[in-house]
Every structure is written in C-alpha cells, then in structure tokens.
Design a protein around this motif. Structure first.
Motif, short mmCIF file in Angstrom:
data_model
loop_
_atom_site.label_atom_id
_atom_site.label_comp_id
_atom_site.label_asym_id
_atom_site.label_seq_id
_atom_site.Cartn_x
_atom_site.Cartn_y
_atom_site.Cartn_z
N GLU A 103 0.83 -1.21 0.00
CA GLU A 103 0.00 0.00 0.00
C GLU A 103 0.86 1.26 0.00
O GLU A 103 0.64 2.18 -0.80
N ASP A 104 1.87 1.31 0.87
CA ASP A 104 2.78 2.46 0.89
C ASP A 104 3.59 2.53 -0.39
O ASP A 104 3.86 3.62 -0.91
N ALA A 105 3.98 1.38 -0.91
CA ALA A 105 4.75 1.34 -2.16
C ALA A 105 3.94 1.93 -3.31
O ALA A 105 4.45 2.74 -4.08
N GLU A 106 2.68 1.54 -3.41
CA GLU A 106 1.83 2.07 -4.48
C GLU A 106 1.64 3.57 -4.36
O GLU A 106 1.61 4.29 -5.36
N GLU A 107 1.53 4.06 -3.14
CA GLU A 107 1.41 5.49 -2.92
C GLU A 107 2.67 6.22 -3.38
O GLU A 107 2.60 7.27 -4.03
N CYS A 108 3.82 5.66 -3.07
CA CYS A 108 5.09 6.27 -3.51
C CYS A 108 5.21 6.24 -5.04
O CYS A 108 5.71 7.19 -5.64
N VAL A 109 4.75 5.17 -5.65
CA VAL A 109 4.80 5.07 -7.11
C VAL A 109 3.91 6.14 -7.73
O VAL A 109 4.31 6.83 -8.69
N ASN A 110 2.71 6.31 -7.20
CA ASN A 110 1.82 7.36 -7.71
C ASN A 110 2.43 8.74 -7.53
O ASN A 110 2.33 9.60 -8.41
N ASP A 111 3.07 8.96 -6.38
CA ASP A 111 3.76 10.24 -6.15
C ASP A 111 4.92 10.41 -7.12
O ASP A 111 5.25 11.54 -7.52
N THR A 112 5.54 9.31 -7.52
CA THR A 112 6.63 9.35 -8.50
C THR A 112 6.13 9.90 -9.82
O THR A 112 6.77 10.75 -10.44
N TYR A 113 4.96 9.42 -10.26
CA TYR A 113 4.40 9.90 -11.52
C TYR A 113 4.10 11.40 -11.44
O TYR A 113 4.37 12.15 -12.39
N LEU A 114 3.58 11.83 -10.31
CA LEU A 114 3.29 13.25 -10.13
C LEU A 114 4.58 14.07 -10.14
O LEU A 114 4.66 15.12 -10.79
N ASN A 115 5.60 13.59 -9.44
CA ASN A 115 6.89 14.30 -9.44
C ASN A 115 7.50 14.35 -10.83
O ASN A 115 8.09 15.36 -11.22
N ALA A 116 7.38 13.26 -11.57
CA ALA A 116 7.90 13.25 -12.95
C ALA A 116 7.14 14.27 -13.80
O ALA A 116 7.75 15.03 -14.56
N TRP A 117 5.83 14.33 -13.65
CA TRP A 117 5.00 15.29 -14.38
C TRP A 117 5.43 16.72 -14.05
O TRP A 117 5.54 17.56 -14.95
N ASN A 118 5.67 16.98 -12.78
CA ASN A 118 6.05 18.34 -12.36
C ASN A 118 7.49 18.68 -12.72
O ASN A 118 7.84 19.87 -12.78
N SER A 119 8.34 17.68 -12.94
CA SER A 119 9.75 17.92 -13.24
C SER A 119 10.04 18.13 -14.72
O SER A 119 11.04 18.73 -15.09
#
Length: 181
Positions: free
Chosen positions: A36-52
């Motif tokens: 569950e925490d891993a999936e949340e971090c992965v979703n945050d990764t996509y958001l960070n990639a989008w913002n970067s």
C-alpha cells in the motif's frame, strides 16, 4: 515517452505506469515492505515526474523514475519507522553497509559526498557486469538475497558470499583512496 511529458500530454502518466509501474513498485516495496505504501510512492513518483518535465529532461527515464521512487520510499520509510512501523529489506541492507558508512556528525571527519560518489562509481566500473548488477540490485534497488539469487540463477548462499566479498573489496578500495571508515 519523455516527449509526452514535454508536450504535457496526459497519456504520459498511463504510458509510464504501463512500462515502468512494476519496476517502480518493486523498488518501493523492497524499501518499505508494504504494498500500500509502495503504491502510494509510485503514484507520487508519476506526479513528481510530471512536475519535473519540463524543465528537466532525463537522459534515461527508468533511472530518473527509479531515483524519484527510491527517494520517496526512503522518506516514507523514515516516517514509518519514526512511528515504530516498518519492514522491508532496508534495515538489512543498511546493516550490511554500516561498516562502510561513517555515522559521525563531526564536520572535520565528514567526507565530501561528491568525491565519495565518484569513487564508488569508479569501484562499480571496475567490477564485472554480473557482480555490478548483483551489487546494484542489493544496495540500490534493495532486492532481497533470494530475489537476486533467482534472477541470476545462483544459490542464496552464493549471492551472500558475493556481496560479502564485494563489501570487503569496496571497503579496501575506499581505504586505499584515503576515506576513513
């Protein structure tokens, strides 16, 4: 795929998830030990990639995403263990490397991070491709010994012995170059 981000095309995230989702989830789950925490971090990764992107244009998207998810997962791990929760491979990995990492906060003995990174990179370049992959699997991706053994067609004991020898070799390599451990 990077061009999708640069074009601000909303298909960038689903395309990234399809191609790199398992890779990112594996890194996060190995660090956190919790899907569950891993999936949340992965979703945050996509958001960070989008913002970067833009302005940052990564040369290798998988490495870029791996670094983001790894950093987010370490931050989540710190948060989880502050609340006396946690799990995963990270405690074992950190314990294995504890002899090589100075825990001193004394400014006079602090090693310049960039010099250390360059020295470790040179050490990794000196290894055979298989040993480099084993080392990176354990100490970058925090894969378990059994996962590494399965991936490389080895026995777990052989992987453990290889990692022990590589840590000793790295220790000697750092000492020879003047690093205090």
């Amino acid at each position: 795929m990077v061009q999708l981000y640069w074009n601000r095309d909303e298909q960038a995230i689903p395309a990234t998830a399809q191609k790199y989702g398992n890779y990112c989830t594996s890194i996060a789950k190995n660090i956190l030990g919790n899907l569950e925490d891993a999936e949340e971090c992965v979703n945050d990764t996509y958001l960070n990639a989008w913002n970067s992107m833009p302005p940052h244009r990564p040369g290798v998207l998988s490495t870029f995403l791996g670094k983001i998810v790894r950093n987010l997962s370490f931050n989540r791990y710190k948060y989880n263990t502050a609340d006396k929760r946690g799990g995963g491979e990270l405690p074992l990995v950190l314990d294995e490397l504890s002899d090589l990492v100075s825990g001193k906060d004394d400014v006079e003995q602090e090693i310049d991070r960039k010099e250390l990174v360059n020295t470790i990179d040179a050490f990794l370049d000196s290894l055979s491709p298989e040993k480099r992959r084993i080392f990176i699997s354990r100490y970058w991706h925090t894969d378990s010994i059994s996962e590494i053994a399965l991936r490389h067609g080895m026995k777990a004991g052989a992987v453990s012995m290889t990692l022990n020898r590589l840590r000793l070799k790295l220790r000697n390599y750092l000492l020879e170059r003047g690093f205090e451990l």
